[in-house]
Write an enzyme that holds these catalytic residues in place. Structure first.
Site, PDB file in Angstrom:
ATOM      1  N   CYS A 235    -134.914  16.915  29.616  1.00 20.79           N
ATOM      2  CA  CYS A 235    -135.372  16.161  28.442  1.00 20.79           C
ATOM      3  C   CYS A 235    -136.244  17.000  27.508  1.00 20.79           C
ATOM      4  O   CYS A 235    -135.988  17.081  26.304  1.00 20.79           O
ATOM      5  CB  CYS A 235    -136.092  14.886  28.875  1.00 20.79           C
ATOM      6  SG  CYS A 235    -137.658  15.141  29.740  1.00 20.79           S
ATOM      7  N   HIS A 282    -140.786  11.614  30.345  1.00 24.41           N
ATOM      8  CA  HIS A 282    -139.502  11.743  29.650  1.00 24.41           C
ATOM      9  C   HIS A 282    -139.771  11.773  28.152  1.00 24.41           C
ATOM     10  O   HIS A 282    -140.715  11.144  27.658  1.00 24.41           O
ATOM     11  CB  HIS A 282    -138.587  10.565  29.990  1.00 24.41           C
ATOM     12  CG  HIS A 282    -137.180  10.737  29.511  1.00 24.41           C
ATOM     13  ND1 HIS A 282    -136.304  11.625  30.090  1.00 24.41           N
ATOM     14  CD2 HIS A 282    -136.493  10.139  28.494  1.00 24.41           C
ATOM     15  CE1 HIS A 282    -135.137  11.563  29.469  1.00 24.41           C
ATOM     16  NE2 HIS A 282    -135.227  10.664  28.495  1.00 24.41           N
ATOM     17  N   HIS A 294    -131.219  12.097  23.830  1.00 24.26           N
ATOM     18  CA  HIS A 294    -131.989  12.600  24.962  1.00 24.26           C
ATOM     19  C   HIS A 294    -131.070  13.110  26.059  1.00 24.26           C
ATOM     20  O   HIS A 294    -129.868  12.826  26.085  1.00 24.26           O
ATOM     21  CB  HIS A 294    -132.926  11.509  25.499  1.00 24.26           C
ATOM     22  CG  HIS A 294    -132.221  10.395  26.222  1.00 24.26           C
ATOM     23  ND1 HIS A 294    -132.616   9.917  27.445  1.00 24.26           N
ATOM     24  CD2 HIS A 294    -131.130   9.646  25.880  1.00 24.26           C
ATOM     25  CE1 HIS A 294    -131.821   8.929  27.830  1.00 24.26           C
ATOM     26  NE2 HIS A 294    -130.909   8.748  26.894  1.00 24.26           N
TER      27      HIS A 294
END
Length: 319
Positions: A235, A282, A294
């Protein structure tokens, strides 16, 4: 015993046996696809936090290594000066010992006049004290640098130990995840999700537009632990690479990216801004229309998703 009571007893025993066996059979039943997906999501979320910690230690390691290299570069000429100063004093000592140079004893035994003798001794003492001051100055400076270098070396060792610890954790979770991926293979027929199709990037100006275009270009690339491209991303690796393409440097770590970006509200979101989730475990890049791009989790690919795919932790603008 009458026939009817015997039959009743048999029925009751059978019912009891069935009641005992049924829970065991249910307990040993194969997990449902939904249960497997939930287990995979939980393990992936735990793994991602470990990977982000691992990435953070790697970023700190790079910073301290740069500082150590700079310090070593400063130490080299200093060491040379110290060696030169000691060498000069050594030459004076050898010359005095051999009688080939000025020495207090030689001057005292000479026929030099008192005025000249005093001047020579003063000159000798001046040379010696000058050399001594230089040596002391260099030695003190080197001692300070050595102390700083030791601090840096200790920090590097601590970080390497932390990195190894995180790598061990990562290896364990990857092992656990591999088992779940086997179950996913069994349940769904594939351990990986279908690769999403490419999507055309919107026309956005400026550096934010460059970062967004990069993110769109990464759609379909696989999630890879601790990777920042070009063949796969995690990420924070994706968001760092996207903004690097726009000429901005971000650390490969979600929490560090949060600290390096300016805080904004949900209503201020613009394409290129970062959206953080899962307690800074994240991060995604906002691309407009309430969507983000993402790198989700193992077994999946970089993709478009709703900004509300999870509850956002916060929002950041790259400065």
């Amino acid at each position: 015993m009458p026939v009817v009571p015997r039959l009743l007893r048999a029925v009751l025993l059978g019912a009891t046996t069935a009641a005992v066996l049924a829970p065991a059979a249910a307990a040993n039943a194969e997990p449902s696809p939904a249960e497997l997906q939930q287990q995979i999501n939980q393990s992936s979320s735990a793994l991602e936090k470990v990977v982000e910690q691992y990435n953070g230690v790697g970023e700190q390691l790079k910073t301290t290594q740069t500082a150590a290299d700079a310090l070593n570069a400063q130490l080299a000429p200093l060491q040379s000066k110290v060696d030169s100063a000691y060498a000069n004093v050594g030459k004076i000592a050898v010359q005095a010992y051999k009688g080939g140079g000025p020495s207090s004893m030689a001057l005292l035994l000479s026929d030099t006049s008192p005025g000249t003798l005093l001047g020579d001794l003063t000159s000798l003492n001046r040379i010696a004290s000058t050399q001594q001051r230089e040596i002391q100055g260099y030695a003190q400076a080197k001692e300070q640098y050595d102390a700083e270098k030791k601090k840096l070396d200790d920090l590097l060792n601590q970080q390497r130990a932390a990195q190894q610890s995180l790598a061990d954790q990562k290896a364990k979770i990857e092992g656990d995840l591999a088992k779940l991926m086997e179950l996913r293979q069994k349940a769904f027929g594939s351990a990986t999700a279908p690769k999403p199709a490419a999507v055309a990037a919107p026309n956005i100006a400026g550096s934010a537009g460059a970062a967004v275009r990069f993110a769109y270009g990464a759609i379909g690339k696989p999630y890879v632990y601790a990777a920042s491209g070009p063949n796969g991303y995690d990420c924070s690796g994706l968001t760092a690479a996207a903004w690097e393409s726009a000429g901005k440097s971000l650390p490969h770590n979600a929490a560090m990216q949060y600290n390096q970006t300016a805080r904004i509200s949900r209503s201020q979101l613009q394409p290129g801004d970062l959206v953080f989730y899962s307690g800074l475990g994240h991060v995604a890049i906002y691309v407009g229309n309430n969507q983000v791009i993402h790198a989700p989790q193992p077994g999946e690919h970089v993709k478009l998703a709703s900004v509300d795919m999870m509850s956002p932790y916060g929002y950041g603008r790259v400065r």
